[in-house]
Design an enzyme around this catalytic site. Structure first.
Site, PDB file in Angstrom:
ATOM      1  N   SER A   1       0.881  -0.793  -0.130  1.00  0.00           N
ATOM      2  CA  SER A   1      -0.223  -0.068  -0.510  1.00  0.00           C
ATOM      3  C   SER A   1       0.661   1.242   0.018  1.00  0.00           C
ATOM      4  O   SER A   1       2.019   1.327   0.489  1.00  0.00           O
ATOM      5  CB  SER A   1      -0.682   0.177   1.287  1.00  0.00           C
ATOM      6  OG  SER A   1      -2.049   1.296   1.284  1.00  0.00           O
TER       7      SER A   1
ATOM      8  N   SER B   1      -2.826  -7.645  -4.132  1.00  0.00           N
ATOM      9  CA  SER B   1      -2.092  -9.593  -4.137  1.00  0.00           C
ATOM     10  C   SER B   1      -0.893 -10.024  -2.884  1.00  0.00           C
ATOM     11  O   SER B   1       0.600 -10.397  -3.968  1.00  0.00           O
ATOM     12  CB  SER B   1      -2.613  -9.645  -5.552  1.00  0.00           C
ATOM     13  OG  SER B   1      -1.698  -8.699  -6.539  1.00  0.00           O
TER      14      SER B   1
END
Length: 177
Positions: A14, A86
């Site tokens: 992130s 992912s």
């Protein structure tokens, strides 16, 4: 111009720059006349995978669903750009096998850089214990072993990263023309 469908899968922590790089790749390819769809993990979670949590099983299911949609679009000669954390190698490999024409792009930035870029305050909340199972802090991120492209967004400009992705994309299109 004939295009061959493929999925360009951007993975990383992130705040690494997946959405930024992905948006610009989509913009440039669209401007050149390619049929492109953008599946951003944050947006997908509000529609396609709403209700899934952040356990390993739910994260894997989230990626499988994104992968299935990417597979359908790719087989109809659409260029799909996916920007999704992912975090797990195994499910990324599973999605690669399903899709076939798959380009894995590791959007790499140091954890410190990602935390500095954290406009949503998620890392701060994870460090304070307000968010559990946060990738890179309390949950693992398994980086790609051999990505097709690696973008170091804490060392290169957005344009440099985008150019690396586009060059690999054009190489793929030329081979499969």
């Amino acid at each position: 111009m004939k295009q061959v469908g493929m999925t360009i899968w951007l993975t990383g922590l992130s705040g690494a720059g997946k959405t930024t790089i992905g948006s610009e790749v989509v913009n440039r390819l669209t401007t050149q006349g390619y049929k492109v769809e953008f599946l951003d993990g944050d947006i997908v979670r509000t529609k396609l995978t709403k209700g899934l949590g952040f356990s390993k099983a739910d994260r894997d299911e989230n990626i499988r669903r994104i992968g299935f949609v990417s597979h359908l679009l790719t087989k109809h000669d659409v260029i799909v750009v996916v920007a999704a954390i992912s975090p797990y190698l195994e499910v990324r490999q599973e999605v690669r096998q399903l899709i076939g024409n798959f380009m894995e792009v590791y959007i790499n930035a140091s954890l410190d850089t990602c935390e500095q870029r954290d406009v949503k305050g998620l890392y701060k909340k994870a460090r304070a214990g307000e968010i559990t199972s946060f990738t890179g802090v309390t949950d693992p991120y398994e980086p790609p072993l051999n990505p097709d492209v690696e973008c170091w967004t804490d060392r290169e400009s957005i344009d440099e990263s985008v150019q690396k992705v586009l060059q690999k994309f054009w190489d793929f299109q030329n081979v499969n023309d």
